[in-house]
Each structure stands twice: as structure tokens, then as C-alpha cells.
Scaffold this motif. Structure first.
Motif, short mmCIF file in Angstrom:
data_model
loop_
_atom_site.label_atom_id
_atom_site.label_comp_id
_atom_site.label_asym_id
_atom_site.label_seq_id
_atom_site.Cartn_x
_atom_site.Cartn_y
_atom_site.Cartn_z
N VAL A 196 6.68 2.77 -38.06
CA VAL A 196 6.18 1.74 -37.13
C VAL A 196 7.32 0.82 -36.73
O VAL A 196 7.47 0.46 -35.55
N PHE A 197 8.15 0.44 -37.71
CA PHE A 197 9.28 -0.45 -37.42
C PHE A 197 10.28 0.22 -36.49
O PHE A 197 10.78 -0.40 -35.54
N TYR A 198 10.57 1.51 -36.73
CA TYR A 198 11.48 2.24 -35.84
C TYR A 198 10.95 2.24 -34.41
O TYR A 198 11.70 2.02 -33.45
N PHE A 199 9.66 2.50 -34.29
CA PHE A 199 9.05 2.60 -32.96
C PHE A 199 9.13 1.27 -32.22
O PHE A 199 9.55 1.21 -31.05
N VAL A 200 8.74 0.18 -32.90
CA VAL A 200 8.71 -1.13 -32.25
C VAL A 200 10.11 -1.58 -31.85
O VAL A 200 10.36 -1.95 -30.70
N VAL A 201 11.05 -1.54 -32.80
CA VAL A 201 12.41 -2.00 -32.52
C VAL A 201 13.10 -1.10 -31.50
O VAL A 201 13.74 -1.57 -30.56
N GLY A 202 12.95 0.21 -31.68
CA GLY A 202 13.62 1.15 -30.78
C GLY A 202 13.14 1.04 -29.35
O GLY A 202 13.96 1.02 -28.42
N ILE A 203 11.82 0.96 -29.16
CA ILE A 203 11.27 0.88 -27.80
C ILE A 203 11.53 -0.49 -27.17
O ILE A 203 11.92 -0.58 -26.00
N PRO A 214 28.34 0.19 -24.02
CA PRO A 214 27.16 0.90 -23.48
C PRO A 214 26.23 1.39 -24.58
O PRO A 214 25.63 2.46 -24.48
N THR A 215 26.11 0.61 -25.64
CA THR A 215 25.31 1.00 -26.81
C THR A 215 23.96 0.31 -26.79
O THR A 215 23.88 -0.93 -26.67
N SER A 216 22.88 1.06 -26.89
CA SER A 216 21.54 0.49 -26.94
C SER A 216 21.33 -0.22 -28.27
O SER A 216 21.57 0.34 -29.34
N VAL A 217 20.89 -1.47 -28.20
CA VAL A 217 20.62 -2.24 -29.42
C VAL A 217 19.51 -1.57 -30.23
O VAL A 217 19.57 -1.50 -31.46
N GLY A 218 18.50 -1.06 -29.54
CA GLY A 218 17.40 -0.41 -30.23
C GLY A 218 17.86 0.78 -31.05
O GLY A 218 17.54 0.90 -32.23
N ARG A 219 18.61 1.69 -30.43
CA ARG A 219 19.09 2.88 -31.14
C ARG A 219 20.08 2.49 -32.25
O ARG A 219 20.06 3.07 -33.34
N PHE A 220 20.95 1.52 -31.96
CA PHE A 220 21.95 1.08 -32.93
C PHE A 220 21.28 0.54 -34.20
O PHE A 220 21.62 0.94 -35.32
N VAL A 221 20.30 -0.35 -34.04
CA VAL A 221 19.63 -0.98 -35.19
C VAL A 221 18.84 0.05 -35.98
O VAL A 221 18.89 0.08 -37.21
N VAL A 222 18.11 0.91 -35.28
CA VAL A 222 17.26 1.89 -35.97
C VAL A 222 18.12 2.87 -36.78
O VAL A 222 17.80 3.15 -37.95
N LEU A 223 19.19 3.40 -36.21
CA LEU A 223 20.03 4.36 -36.93
C LEU A 223 20.69 3.70 -38.14
O LEU A 223 20.82 4.33 -39.21
N LEU A 224 21.08 2.44 -37.99
CA LEU A 224 21.66 1.73 -39.13
C LEU A 224 20.61 1.51 -40.21
O LEU A 224 20.89 1.65 -41.42
N LEU A 225 19.38 1.21 -39.81
CA LEU A 225 18.30 1.02 -40.78
C LEU A 225 17.97 2.33 -41.50
O LEU A 225 17.67 2.32 -42.70
N VAL A 226 18.03 3.44 -40.78
CA VAL A 226 17.77 4.74 -41.42
C VAL A 226 18.76 4.97 -42.55
O VAL A 226 18.40 5.41 -43.65
#
Length: 487
Positions: A196-203, A214-226
């Protein structure tokens, strides 16, 4: 010589729970009066009005509850699977129901009566799950048994999704709280929360760029959290602190170097480096799994790979799988779209209604937002906005405290059950009430998605009121049977 007189059901039933039940229905009827009343109407008890019809539903619900209390407590244990099977057939048949009501095929129309089988599927699923988990030799840690429990939960969910009632289907996910109480590994529950957290932050932050790259904050944060979540699971489930710290150190270090390189040397998307780190982490976990032969490493590897796959498929699901109205609702909730005249209209008007109530509210039948019908579905899914407008903060807080008291009381009764069947069913009831209250009140306040589920004992209609009554009184009968057997 003293004789053991048979104990009466009325002396053993939990009257505190019944008292809360009656109080909630009274508050609910008052709220329906306020939500459905129009200026000039004089008779709120007329069967031609929703407030009048709700009295009928309340009366029949009370009768239904007391009929259940008079039944043999062994009936529910003995016929659990039969009840579950009958409801599954009804849910499946409803998919092909020709009556389309607001885009949903979840209603069966029998003359002037409309019944929503999904509301009754909850107690049937709770009974079947309790029966399964109370069977001799059942173990939640055995894959076969866990899969059987999941099947009991997911089969009715699929039928309800087929009726285009996604909101009602999501209620069944609360049964996983029951599985957790009965020993399901916490990693499974954590995985659900993480997704749920990945979905909310990523989207939500997909289109936001990180600094001047040119780095998406959503993708950056989620991959780091993984990567961080995976390291934490390594520490918790293998107790290898050095390995966990190595994963975090390499992940953060390499990501930081890549970000600095992108900022000051060549601008590029840092998430490609993060994906490379993830692949290296997968290989590292696999090698450790083969070396140590610990199932924990395979579990963690599955979590890590599943997290990445889920995140990159979330955008596709949102834009290509979900219905347009569901997609708009999620975008509105996440703040990506405002749409005050469309998908966000209900929530915006309900927030105005609740805010206008102030501390003590405008008084019974004096709400302006509700009287002028600004809030659609204000006597069903959005009934709580009427409580906020007419009764204010004091009334709203009182209603929420009553629900809290009910849920805590149900959990207390569930915990004292001597048998697994009663405990599992009791926690199922408490979990369902918790989900309904949290999501319904949350969507009225704009904190959760608008998924169209009723507020127990408040929303207008017989199906939901009967469904919640069946759910609760079956448990009260099981608990009373426990008291009589002990006596």
C-alpha cells in the motif's frame, strides 16, 4: 439436595454489547431522519419516508437478533460450510443478475424488496473460516492449511468483484487480521502494508523530479525503501546483523554516489542504478539461501522481488485495469486531481457539512447542507456527514467512542472463548466492524478512497443492517453458549 437448574440464555448473553448495538441504531435512525428530511415534511414515521422504513428495518433486525439467540449454539458450528456454500452460490448467481443499479450487479430484486447478498457473505465467510481453523490438526504455519484459509477468503471476494462491488470485496481482506491473531507470520501482514505504501508514494510522486535530475521522486523513494525493508527483514528473520548493515550500506552509498554524479557530472535517471542495486541484492540473497539452506532467505528474496514487480505494475493497473471512476477517485484522494464538480464532489461537500457543524452542531433536522441535498448518498455511504453537521464534534466523537467500545468489547469476548471456533469468529466480527468504521468515516473526511461501503447501523437499508445484526448476534449466541456450558 441442590439441583442444577438449566441456565437461561437471557442470563448469559452479553447485554453490554446489545446495549451498544441498540444505542448505535438509535443514533443511526436520528441521522437518517436528518439526512432524508426535507423542509415541509411533518411525519418522519411514515413508511413513505426513509426514516419510517428504517424503523421497519430496525424492528426486523432486533427480531432477527433475538431469534438467533434462541437457536442452538451448535447449529452454527455444524452447518458452517453449508451456509458458506449456499451464500457462494447466491453470490455467483448475482453476477448474472440483469438488474443494473448504479453500475453494480450486486442487488437481487424480488418485487419491491432489494437484497445485497454481499452483506450476508461476511458472516458466512467468518463461519467457514472459524470452522476450518478449529478443525483438528489445522496449523496456520502449514502451507496447505494456510492456502485453504486464503481460499475461503478469496472465493467470495472474486464473486463480489464480478458484481462490480470492489469496495465490498475489500472488506474481506480484514480476515487477514484474524489469521495474524491466530499465528500468521507478521511478514505477510507487513508485506501488505508495504505494498500500500509503495502504491501511494509511487503514484503520488511519480511526476515529481528529484532536485535537478530526471529522476522520479516516487520511484527513487520506493526503490530505496525496498532495499531498506529487505535489510530489516534479513536482520529480523536471520539475525545476521552484519549482512543487514551491508545491504543498507551498499544501497545508500551507491545511491548517494549515483545521485551526486547525476547532479554534478552527467544528468541521468538514478533509478536505473537503484534497479541494478536491487538485482545485485537479489543475487546476494539467493546465494545466501543456497549456502545456508534457510527458508527465511527464500522468503525475503520473494518479498524483495515481489516489491519491485508490484511497484512497476501498479501504474499499469491504475491506468489500464481499474475502472475510470475508480482511477479518478484514487487520483482525487492522492491530490493528483481536484475535480470538485466530479469525483471529488461528494467528499468536498461532506467536509463542508462536517466543518459547518462546529463543536455542538446545528441541531436535529437543522442541517443546511443535508437538507438542501448537497451531499449525494448522504443517508447511505455518507451518513456520517449528517452526524457532523447536526451533532457537531461532540456528537461525532460520541458515535466514534461507541464504535470503539463495541469493537473493544467484541475483542474481549473473542479472547475469552475456550475454543478456536468462537475466538476466530469473534475476531472476524471485530475486524469487519473496524474496517467498515475506519474506511467509511475516513472517506467522508477525505482520508481514504471512496469505495462505497456502509457505516454499520447508520447507513439506510435492510441488507446492511440485517447483515451486521447476523454477524454480531451469532457471536453473542456462541459466547452465551460458552457461559452456559461453563455454568
Amino acid at each position: 439436595m441442590p439441583t442444577n437448574k438449566p441456565q437461561s440464555i437471557w442470563s448469559q448473553v452479553d447485554w453490554i454489547t446489545i446495549g451498544i448495538y441498540i444505542a448505535l441504531m438509535i443514533f443511526g435512525w436520528i441521522s437518517i431522519c436528518g439526512a432524508s428530511y426535507t423542509f415541509g415534511d411533518n411525519d418522519i414515521f411514515s413508511l413513505g419516508t426513509r426514516s419510517g422504513m428504517q424503523i421497519v428495518w430496525i424492528g426486523t433486525s432486533i427480531c432477527l437478533g433475538f431469534v438467533i439467540l434462541m437457536m442452538d449454539t451448535r447449529f452454527f458450528d455444524t452447518f458452517s460450510y453449508i451456509i458458506y456454500g449456499a451464500l457462494l452460490l447466491l453470490l455467483f448467481a448475482t453476477i448474472f443478475n440483469p438488474h443494473d443499479i448504479k453500475g453494480s450487479h450486486s442487488w437481487l430484486v424480488l418485487g419491491p424488496i432489494r437484497i445485497q447478498p454481499a452483506e450476508f457473505g461476511k458472516f458466512a465467510t467468518a463461519l467457514a473460516l472459524a470452522k476450518l481453523m478449529s478443525a483438528y490438526g489445522f496449523s496456520i504455519h502449514r502451507l496447505k492449511d494456510f492456502a485453504a484459509a486464503c481460499a475461503v477468503i478469496f472465493i467470495p471476494m472474486l464473486c463480489i468483484v464480478g458484481q462490480r462491488e470492489t469496495g465490498s470485496a475489500l472488506v474481506y481482506l480484514t480476515f487477514f487480521l484474524v489469521l495474524y491473531r491466530e499465528g500468521m507470520p507478521g511478514s505477510i501482514l507487513f508485506t501488505g502494508v508495504a505494498m500500500v505504501f509503495y502504491f501511494v508514494v509511487g503514484i503520488k510522486y511519480e511526476s515529481v523530479l528529484l532536485l535537478d535530475t530526471p529522476t522520479s521522486v516516487g520511484r527513487f523513494v520506493v526503490l530505496l525503501l525496498v532495499q531498506i525493508f529487505t535489510a530489516c527483514m534479513v536482520y529480523v528473520y536471520t539475525h545476521e546483523r552484519k549482512q543487514a548493515m551491508s545491504i543498507i550500506g551498499y544501497s545508500v552509498g551507491i545511491t548517494l554516489v549515483a545521485m551526486l554524479f547525476s547532479l554534478y557530472v552527467i544528468r541521468f535517471d538514478v533509478t536505473w542504478v537503484q534497479l541494478g542495486v536491487c538485482v545485485a541484492m537479489f543475487v546476494y540473497l539467493l546465494l545466501n539461501a543456497l549456502r545456508t539452506r534457510l527458508m527465511s532467505y527464500y522468503m525475503i528474496l520473494t518479498f524483495a522481488i515481489g516489491s519491485v514487480v508490484f511497484f512497476y505494475s501498479a501504474d499499469y493497473v491504475l491506468n489500464n485495469v481499474m475502472e475510470p471512476h475508480q482511477r479518478v477517485r484514487i487520483n482525487v484522494l492522492l491530490g493528483l486531481d481536484e475535480d470538485l464538480a466530479g469525483a471529488g464532489y461528494n467528499v468536498h461537500q461532506s467536509e463542508i457539512a462536517i466543518g459547518s457543524g462546529g463543536l455542538k452542531g446545528k441541531g436535529f433536522l437543522n442541517g443546511t447542507q443535508t437538507k438542501l441535498k448537497f451531499v449525494p448518498e448522504q443517508d447511505t455511504d455518507f451518513i456520517f456527514c449528517t452526524v457532523g453537521e447536526e451533532e457537531g464534534f461532540v456528537g461525532s466523537a460520541s458515535v466514534l467512542l461507541l464504535f470503539l467500545a463495541l469493537i473493544l468489547r467484541l475483542m474481549k469476548l473473542a479472547e475469552r472463548q475456550p475454543f478456536t471456533f468462537g475466538r476466530v469468529y469473534g475476531y472476524s466480527v471485530a475486524s469487519i466492524f473496524l474496517f467498515h468504521v475506519f474506511i467509511n468515516v475516513g472517506m467522508v473526511l477525505g482520508l481514504t478512497p471512496v469505495i462505497g461501503i456502509p457505516l454499520p447501523f447508520f447507513s439506510y437499508g435492510g441488507s446492511s443492517l440485517w447483515g451486521f445484526t447476523l454477524l454480531m448476534f451469532i457471536f453473542l449466541r456462541i459466547d452465551a453458549g460458552r457461559n452456559m456450558n461453563q455454568g
